[in-house]
Design a protein around this motif. Structure first.
Motif, PDB file in Angstrom:
ATOM      1  N   SER A  35      41.763  35.084  38.615  1.00 10.33           N
ATOM      2  CA  SER A  35      41.380  34.951  37.215  1.00 10.33           C
ATOM      3  C   SER A  35      42.423  35.566  36.293  1.00 10.33           C
ATOM      4  O   SER A  35      43.261  36.359  36.717  1.00 10.33           O
ATOM      5  CB  SER A  35      40.043  35.641  36.970  1.00 10.33           C
ATOM      6  N   ARG A  67      41.558  42.741  30.440  1.00 13.37           N
ATOM      7  CA  ARG A  67      41.362  44.167  30.732  1.00 13.37           C
ATOM      8  C   ARG A  67      42.646  44.754  31.330  1.00 13.37           C
ATOM      9  O   ARG A  67      43.462  44.032  31.894  1.00 13.37           O
ATOM     10  CB  ARG A  67      40.126  44.381  31.631  1.00 13.37           C
ATOM     11  N   TYR A  74      44.586  39.870  39.407  1.00  9.11           N
ATOM     12  CA  TYR A  74      44.398  39.105  38.168  1.00  9.11           C
ATOM     13  C   TYR A  74      45.751  38.779  37.565  1.00  9.11           C
ATOM     14  O   TYR A  74      46.765  39.403  37.901  1.00  9.11           O
ATOM     15  CB  TYR A  74      43.658  39.966  37.116  1.00  9.11           C
ATOM     16  N   GLU A  89      36.429  27.747  33.017  1.00 11.17           N
ATOM     17  CA  GLU A  89      35.370  28.541  32.393  1.00 11.17           C
ATOM     18  C   GLU A  89      35.982  29.865  31.963  1.00 11.17           C
ATOM     19  O   GLU A  89      36.980  30.307  32.532  1.00 11.17           O
ATOM     20  CB  GLU A  89      34.202  28.771  33.362  1.00 11.17           C
ATOM     21  N   TYR A 147      37.571  37.210  30.551  1.00  7.57           N
ATOM     22  CA  TYR A 147      37.934  36.845  31.925  1.00  7.57           C
ATOM     23  C   TYR A 147      37.831  35.329  32.000  1.00  7.57           C
ATOM     24  O   TYR A 147      36.859  34.753  31.502  1.00  7.57           O
ATOM     25  CB  TYR A 147      36.936  37.417  32.936  1.00  7.57           C
ATOM     26  N   ASP A 174      35.359  34.757  42.224  1.00 11.44           N
ATOM     27  CA  ASP A 174      34.640  36.005  41.973  1.00 11.44           C
ATOM     28  C   ASP A 174      34.455  36.055  40.467  1.00 11.44           C
ATOM     29  O   ASP A 174      35.357  36.486  39.741  1.00 11.44           O
ATOM     30  CB  ASP A 174      35.485  37.178  42.493  1.00 11.44           C
TER      31      ASP A 174
HETATM   32  P1  5GP Z   1      36.294  43.667  37.224  1.00 12.30           P
HETATM   33  O1  5GP Z   1      36.739  44.180  35.884  1.00 12.30           O
HETATM   34  O2  5GP Z   1      35.419  44.652  37.949  1.00 12.30           O
HETATM   35  O3  5GP Z   1      37.432  43.159  38.063  1.00 12.30           O
HETATM   36  O4  5GP Z   1      35.365  42.392  36.941  1.00 12.30           O
HETATM   37  C1  5GP Z   1      34.318  42.487  36.036  1.00 12.30           C
HETATM   38  C2  5GP Z   1      33.446  41.246  36.114  1.00 12.30           C
HETATM   39  O5  5GP Z   1      34.167  40.088  35.659  1.00 12.30           O
HETATM   40  C3  5GP Z   1      32.948  40.912  37.514  1.00 12.30           C
HETATM   41  O6  5GP Z   1      31.555  40.618  37.423  1.00 12.30           O
HETATM   42  C4  5GP Z   1      33.725  39.672  37.885  1.00 12.30           C
HETATM   43  O7  5GP Z   1      32.976  38.849  38.755  1.00 12.30           O
HETATM   44  C5  5GP Z   1      33.895  39.013  36.530  1.00 12.30           C
HETATM   45  N1  5GP Z   1      35.009  38.056  36.484  1.00 12.30           N
HETATM   46  C6  5GP Z   1      36.234  38.172  37.049  1.00 12.30           C
HETATM   47  N2  5GP Z   1      36.982  37.089  36.811  1.00 12.30           N
HETATM   48  C7  5GP Z   1      36.204  36.246  36.085  1.00 12.30           C
HETATM   49  C8  5GP Z   1      36.417  34.940  35.535  1.00 12.30           C
HETATM   50  O8  5GP Z   1      37.461  34.314  35.677  1.00 12.30           O
HETATM   51  N3  5GP Z   1      35.389  34.398  34.835  1.00 12.30           N
HETATM   52  C9  5GP Z   1      34.193  35.037  34.651  1.00 12.30           C
HETATM   53  N4  5GP Z   1      33.245  34.395  33.966  1.00 12.30           N
HETATM   54  N5  5GP Z   1      33.957  36.264  35.155  1.00 12.30           N
HETATM   55  C10 5GP Z   1      34.951  36.862  35.856  1.00 12.30           C
END
Ligand code: 5GP
Ligand code: ADP
Length: 206
Positions: A39, A43, A55, A74, A83, A103
């Protein structure tokens, strides 16, 4: 028999700290060839995270440019950051017949369902209790106290969406959760797209 040509999608969601990365890593050599969708996020990287591995880390401006250009399959705001999933690499992996693993959060799951329901399987991953989640987030020591509090509050909301998923994987021990994940990944590959289904019926009828 019609060959399976289109890939399939496996969406994994669950609170931050649920163990999604741990489980994927533990099972990765037992689920066949797959593409893990990397993704894009606004952040900041955590210590040890690398641009292009966990990421693609970008500025808000760059992210908003990508939104305007229609580059995302999305995207959502989670814990105050953007994200999103870029469409192009996902399309390429699906065209190559791969299992594509996401994820993403519950909002992202809803959007993927709306667009690609026929080839999508989903699993919600969570530690056994909220208390255990909090413990794991603290033990991971990658986030500040404020960030941990925000993630816990978010988790209380996210758990309400557990019923929207095909499967729930309770991450008590990594070993057992990885075993269940392997079964789900194998099942996900068996999903047929609408086109495959039509071609299959045509060929089956002869
Ligand atoms: P973290 O900051 O812990 O890596 O991720 C925070 C949240 O963002 C997690 O619930 C993860 O599943 C969600 N997330 C990560 N990548 C994406 C994305 O590409 N799209 C969406 N909708 N949520 C994401
Ligand atoms: P996510 O990718 O869902 O944010 P992680 O895979 O980073 O979660 O896991 C969060 C933390 O919990 C990590 O420190 C990880 O080592 C630990 N963890 C994962 N699964 C378990 C488990 N079954 N028992 C104890 N700790 C775990």
């Amino acid at each position: 028999m019609v060959n399976k040509s289109t890939g399939a999608i496996l969406v994994l969601s669950g609170p931050s700290g649920a163990g999604k990365s741990t489980i994927i890593n533990a099972a990765s050599d037992q689920i066949g060839e797959y593409y893990f969708s990397i993704s894009t996020t606004t952040r900041a990287p955590r210590p040890g995270e690398k641009h292009g591995r966990e990421y693609f880390f970008v500025s808000r401006e760059a992210f908003e440019e990508d939104i305007k250009a229609g580059n995302f399959l999305e995207y959502a705001q989670v814990h105050g950051n953007y994200y999103g999933t870029s469409l192009k690499p996902v399309r390429e992996a699906l065209d190559a017949g791969k299992l594509v693993i996401f994820d993403i959060d519950v909002q992202g799951h809803r959007l993927v369902r709306a667009k690609m329901d026929d080839i999508t399987t989903s699993a919600f991953i969570t530690p056994p209790t909220l208390k255990e989640l909090e413990k794991r987030l603290r033990d991971r020591s990658t986030d500040s106290e404020t960030v941990i509090k925000k993630r816990i509050e978010n988790a209380k909301e996210e758990i309400l969406a557990v019923g929207e998923y095909d499967f729930t994987i309770i991450n008590d021990t990594v070993e057992e959760a990885a075993r269940e994940f392997i079964i789900v990944a194998k099942a996900a590959r068996l999903k047929q797209s609408k086109e495959e289904e039509a071609a299959f019926i045509k060929a089956w009828l002869g």
